[in-house]
Structure formats: structure tokens, C-alpha cells
Design an enzyme around this catalytic site. Structure first.
Site, mmCIF file in Angstrom:
data_model
loop_
_atom_site.group_PDB
_atom_site.id
_atom_site.type_symbol
_atom_site.label_atom_id
_atom_site.label_comp_id
_atom_site.label_asym_id
_atom_site.label_seq_id
_atom_site.Cartn_x
_atom_site.Cartn_y
_atom_site.Cartn_z
ATOM 1 N N LYS A 14 -32.067 16.323 -33.101
ATOM 2 C CA LYS A 14 -31.970 15.690 -34.224
ATOM 3 C C LYS A 14 -33.401 14.099 -33.842
ATOM 4 O O LYS A 14 -34.197 14.182 -35.085
ATOM 5 C CB LYS A 14 -31.139 14.004 -33.970
ATOM 6 C CG LYS A 14 -29.768 14.529 -34.798
ATOM 7 C CD LYS A 14 -28.762 13.583 -34.558
ATOM 8 C CE LYS A 14 -28.832 12.931 -33.702
ATOM 9 N NZ LYS A 14 -27.409 12.320 -33.281
ATOM 10 N N ARG A 89 -21.607 6.982 -38.621
ATOM 11 C CA ARG A 89 -20.962 7.876 -37.390
ATOM 12 C C ARG A 89 -19.150 8.513 -37.677
ATOM 13 O O ARG A 89 -18.870 8.602 -36.650
ATOM 14 C CB ARG A 89 -20.959 6.967 -36.122
ATOM 15 C CG ARG A 89 -21.944 6.953 -35.773
ATOM 16 C CD ARG A 89 -22.118 5.795 -34.286
ATOM 17 N NE ARG A 89 -21.525 5.180 -34.353
ATOM 18 C CZ ARG A 89 -21.636 4.176 -33.541
ATOM 19 N NH1 ARG A 89 -22.520 4.303 -32.665
ATOM 20 N NH2 ARG A 89 -21.200 2.971 -33.282
ATOM 21 N N ARG A 123 -30.707 18.299 -18.233
ATOM 22 C CA ARG A 123 -31.362 17.499 -18.101
ATOM 23 C C ARG A 123 -31.716 16.819 -16.520
ATOM 24 O O ARG A 123 -30.976 16.549 -16.558
ATOM 25 C CB ARG A 123 -30.981 16.497 -19.615
ATOM 26 C CG ARG A 123 -30.793 16.643 -20.736
ATOM 27 C CD ARG A 123 -31.003 16.086 -21.838
ATOM 28 N NE ARG A 123 -29.903 14.875 -21.645
ATOM 29 C CZ ARG A 123 -29.053 14.343 -22.844
ATOM 30 N NH1 ARG A 123 -29.750 13.952 -23.515
ATOM 31 N NH2 ARG A 123 -28.291 13.372 -21.863
ATOM 32 N N ARG A 156 -28.662 12.107 -15.471
ATOM 33 C CA ARG A 156 -28.687 11.059 -15.551
ATOM 34 C C ARG A 156 -26.813 11.019 -15.457
ATOM 35 O O ARG A 156 -25.828 11.791 -15.551
ATOM 36 C CB ARG A 156 -27.942 10.935 -17.578
ATOM 37 C CG ARG A 156 -29.357 11.021 -18.267
ATOM 38 C CD ARG A 156 -29.867 11.270 -19.519
ATOM 39 N NE ARG A 156 -30.961 11.875 -20.092
ATOM 40 C CZ ARG A 156 -31.734 10.673 -20.422
ATOM 41 N NH1 ARG A 156 -31.888 9.489 -20.402
ATOM 42 N NH2 ARG A 156 -33.149 11.692 -21.316
ATOM 43 N N ARG A 167 -17.167 13.143 -25.059
ATOM 44 C CA ARG A 167 -18.403 13.150 -25.475
ATOM 45 C C ARG A 167 -18.049 13.512 -27.090
ATOM 46 O O ARG A 167 -18.170 13.092 -28.403
ATOM 47 C CB ARG A 167 -19.520 12.358 -25.306
ATOM 48 C CG ARG A 167 -19.908 11.807 -24.490
ATOM 49 C CD ARG A 167 -21.445 11.003 -24.125
ATOM 50 N NE ARG A 167 -22.433 12.057 -23.909
ATOM 51 C CZ ARG A 167 -22.861 12.922 -22.640
ATOM 52 N NH1 ARG A 167 -22.570 11.720 -21.801
ATOM 53 N NH2 ARG A 167 -23.551 12.721 -22.407
#
Ligand code: ZN
Length: 210
Positions: A14, A89, A123, A156, A167
Site C-alpha cells: 500500500k 477501516r 520480514r 518483529r 490480524r
């Protein structure tokens, strides 16, 4: 004047796509997440509220989000338009947005959940300087070490398969009603977010008629 909303799950690119579009057409990139982070870092009143909400593991409330978006758009520094990311959202925020602003399009970056898992779980982050790495596209030269400062690369804390699955459930549950509202107004262009960023950007521009 061009006013767009970009929507997509985390890892869908995004921010990258919004930046590319803004650069080409002189639009302002409005990231609601960045605005909140700014308030937290600068210890504003809103920042304190946001910090408390997040510390409790909750999402920032609709009223706060709407206030931030309204205030940001009232600055009118967007002569040629904007790309807003991180908003709306949920259905209520979408209705508020449609009542207040006329938009030209909603860019939906479509990424299958298994690809989100692959991207997000690969990541890494430098524990010293904060530089981002990706073991698929952006590998460090020495495994586990930061190219810039030699610091140790870590995952993370919230990039675990379980946290990501939660999520994604939350994202799909809240995003579907938003997309449905925008689809009724025929604003939505869906773009396959799997190819490389330049290809995705070309597809976005073509579908928006730019
Ligand atoms: Zn580093």
C-alpha cells in the site's frame, strides 16, 4: 483534482503504491498510521490517548480516527489531490468519508492470505538502526546482519504466524463491509498485488484511466 483511497492488507505494498502514484501526479500521501505515530512521538494530547488505547491492545476509536482525517484534509495542502491510506477501516468510517468527501476511486490491492504470510513472515528488522529487510526480495549481504550497521536482524514481535492470522481475520472482517459500501458506488478497482511494484503501479493507472 484526484482523490483516492488505497486499501489492502499489510504486506500488500500500500505505502509503496501510494508513494509511486503521488510522485507521478503530485498528490499528497495521507497515511493515517503515520499521523498517529507522529502524535505519539510528539506527545500531543491525541498522542497520549492513542498510546493508552494501543497499550490496552485496542484499536483507536472511530471518533479519533475521523477527527484526525478531518483535521488533516482541512489543511488543504493537496492542490492536485490525495491518496489516503489506513482509512476507512470499517463501515461506519466509510459512510462518514462518503458523506464528507467526493472521491474518485478506491484502489484495492488484492493479495491472497498465503502470500501475505510469505511476505510478512520473511520480514526482518535491524535491532540497532531499524532498517527493514525482506528475506525474499531484500536479503542482507551477510545472513542475519544489517548491511548498514552490522546490527543483528530480528523478527518483529508481532510477526508470528498466530498474530498474523489474527490480524488477517480482523482485516477481512472489517474490510469486506467497507469494500461493499464502495463497490455499491462503483468506486473500486481491484488490482493483483502479487507482481513487482512497477507492474502493480501500471495496472493501477490503467484501471483508473490515468
Ligand atoms: Zn542496522
Amino acid at each position: 483534482m484526484r482523490k483516492y483511497v488505497v486499501m489492502g492488507v499489510q504486506g500488500s505494498g500500500k505505502g509503496t503504491q501510494a508513494t509511486l502514484l503521488c510522485r507521478e501526479f503530485d498528490l499528497v500521501h495521507i497515511s493515517v498510521g503515520d499521523i498517529f505515530r507522529w502524535h505519539v512521538q510528539h506527545h500531543t494530547k491525541l498522542g497520549a490517548q492513542v498510546r493508552r488505547t494501543m497499550a490496552a491492545g485496542e484499536l483507536v476509536g472511530d471518533d479519533q480516527v475521523e477527527a484526525v482525517v478531518r483535521e488533516r484534509l482541512q489543511q488543504h495542502d493537496w492542490n492536485y489531490g490525495f491518496v489516503i491510506d489506513g482509512f476507512p477501516r470499517n463501515g461506519r468510517q466509510a459512510e462518514f468519508f462518503l458523506e464528507s468527501y467526493d472521491i474518485d476511486g478506491v484502489i484495492h490491492l488484492d493479495l491472497p492470505d498465503e502470500e501475505v504470510h510469505r511476505r510478512v513472515l520473511n520480514r526482518r528488522l535491524c535491532s540497532r538502526c531499524g532498517m527493514d529487510y525482506n528475506l525474499i526480495a531484500d536479503r542482507p549481504e551477510v545472513e542475519g546482519k544489517c548491511d548498514v550497521c552490522g546490527g543483528e536482524l530480528v523478527t518483529r514481535a508481532d510477526d508470528t504466524p498466530e498474530a498474523l492470522a489474527a490480524r488477517l481475520r480482523e482485516y477481512h472482517g472489517k474490510t469486506k463491509p467497507v469494500l461493499d459500501i464502495f463497490r455499491r458506488k462503483e468506486y473500486v478497482v481491484s488490482v493483483d498485488a502479487r507482481p513487482d511494484p512497477d507492474t502493480v503501479q501500471r495496472d493501477i493507472r490503467q484501471k483508473l484511466g490515468l
